[in-house]
Design a protein around this motif. Structure first.
Motif, PDB file in Angstrom:
ATOM      1  N   SER A  20       0.822  -1.217   0.000  1.00 53.24           N
ATOM      2  CA  SER A  20       0.000   0.000   0.000  1.00 53.24           C
ATOM      3  C   SER A  20       0.853   1.262   0.000  1.00 53.24           C
ATOM      4  CB  SER A  20      -0.939  -0.011   1.208  1.00 53.24           C
ATOM      5  OG  SER A  20      -0.184   0.023   2.405  1.00 53.24           O
ATOM      6  N   TRP A  21       2.009   1.238   0.632  1.00 57.67           N
ATOM      7  CA  TRP A  21       2.850   2.437   0.655  1.00 57.67           C
ATOM      8  C   TRP A  21       3.388   2.776  -0.730  1.00 57.67           C
ATOM      9  CZ3 TRP A  21       7.974   2.232  -0.743  1.00 57.67           C
ATOM     10  CH2 TRP A  21       8.561   0.969  -0.796  1.00 57.67           C
ATOM     11  N   VAL A  22       3.570   1.732  -1.599  1.00 57.37           N
ATOM     12  CA  VAL A  22       4.042   1.986  -2.972  1.00 57.37           C
ATOM     13  C   VAL A  22       2.929   2.663  -3.770  1.00 57.37           C
ATOM     14  CG1 VAL A  22       4.818   0.886  -5.102  1.00 57.37           C
ATOM     15  CG2 VAL A  22       5.689   0.081  -2.911  1.00 57.37           C
ATOM     16  N   LYS A  23       1.677   2.189  -3.535  1.00 55.63           N
ATOM     17  CA  LYS A  23       0.545   2.806  -4.236  1.00 55.63           C
ATOM     18  C   LYS A  23       0.381   4.259  -3.809  1.00 55.63           C
ATOM     19  CE  LYS A  23      -2.134  -1.396  -4.903  1.00 55.63           C
ATOM     20  NZ  LYS A  23      -3.380  -2.096  -4.604  1.00 55.63           N
ATOM     21  N   GLN A  24       0.544   4.529  -2.518  1.00 59.04           N
ATOM     22  CA  GLN A  24       0.432   5.898  -2.030  1.00 59.04           C
ATOM     23  C   GLN A  24       1.546   6.775  -2.615  1.00 59.04           C
ATOM     24  OE1 GLN A  24       0.546   5.531   2.203  1.00 59.04           O
ATOM     25  NE2 GLN A  24      -1.700   5.462   2.386  1.00 59.04           N
ATOM     26  N   TRP A  25       2.752   6.228  -2.660  1.00 54.22           N
ATOM     27  CA  TRP A  25       3.880   6.993  -3.191  1.00 54.22           C
ATOM     28  C   TRP A  25       3.683   7.282  -4.677  1.00 54.22           C
ATOM     29  CZ3 TRP A  25       7.815   6.503  -6.780  1.00 54.22           C
ATOM     30  CH2 TRP A  25       8.824   7.454  -6.684  1.00 54.22           C
ATOM     31  N   LEU A  26       3.203   6.304  -5.451  1.00 53.83           N
ATOM     32  CA  LEU A  26       2.951   6.514  -6.879  1.00 53.83           C
ATOM     33  C   LEU A  26       1.839   7.538  -7.092  1.00 53.83           C
ATOM     34  CD1 LEU A  26       3.245   2.912  -8.339  1.00 53.83           C
ATOM     35  CD2 LEU A  26       4.831   4.804  -8.627  1.00 53.83           C
ATOM     36  N   GLY A  27       0.807   7.486  -6.242  1.00 54.40           N
ATOM     37  CA  GLY A  27      -0.263   8.472  -6.341  1.00 54.40           C
ATOM     38  C   GLY A  27       0.245   9.870  -6.047  1.00 54.40           C
ATOM     39  N   PHE A  28       1.088   9.987  -5.028  1.00 59.75           N
ATOM     40  CA  PHE A  28       1.668  11.285  -4.684  1.00 59.75           C
ATOM     41  C   PHE A  28       2.561  11.794  -5.818  1.00 59.75           C
ATOM     42  CE2 PHE A  28       5.187  13.714  -2.784  1.00 59.75           C
ATOM     43  CZ  PHE A  28       4.461  14.786  -2.296  1.00 59.75           C
ATOM     44  N   ALA A  29       3.393  10.928  -6.390  1.00 57.16           N
ATOM     45  CA  ALA A  29       4.293  11.320  -7.484  1.00 57.16           C
ATOM     46  C   ALA A  29       3.486  11.754  -8.702  1.00 57.16           C
ATOM     47  CB  ALA A  29       5.224  10.169  -7.837  1.00 57.16           C
TER      48      ALA A  29
END
Length: 92
Positions: free
Chosen positions: A3-12
């Motif tokens: 989930s942290w990768v999905k959040q980071w990709l969304g933020f980027a």
């Protein structure tokens, strides 16, 4: 995918979209950069076309230098009311 990768990709993706929106609103990038590309590209294009002209002129001038004008005769062109073939035959 964690989930942290999905959040980071969304933020980027959000940051990239903000940057692109800011660049799209920038008048220098919208109008200035294409104008500069046209000016600089036109300069290079004009140089190439001018070079073709000068090369053709150089070839044409060498043909004239090698020509023999000893047996040359000046024949004028016909006037609009004269027949061209008969007048030229008389002058030759």
């Amino acid at each position: 995918m964690p989930s942290w990768v999905k959040q980071w990709l969304g933020f980027a993706a959000c940051v990239i979209m903000r940057i692109l929106r800011g660049l799209a609103k920038n008048k220098t990038l919208r109008y200035g950069v294409p104008m500069m590309l046209l000016i600089i590209g036109g300069s290079f294009g004009l140089r190439e076309f001018a070079q073709i002209r000068y090369d053709a002129h150089k070839l044409h001038s060498t043909k004239i230098k090698d020509a023999s004008f000893d047996d040359w005769k000046n024949i004028r062109g016909p006037r609009p009311w004269e027949e061209s073939n008969t007048l030229q035959e008389q002058q030759r």
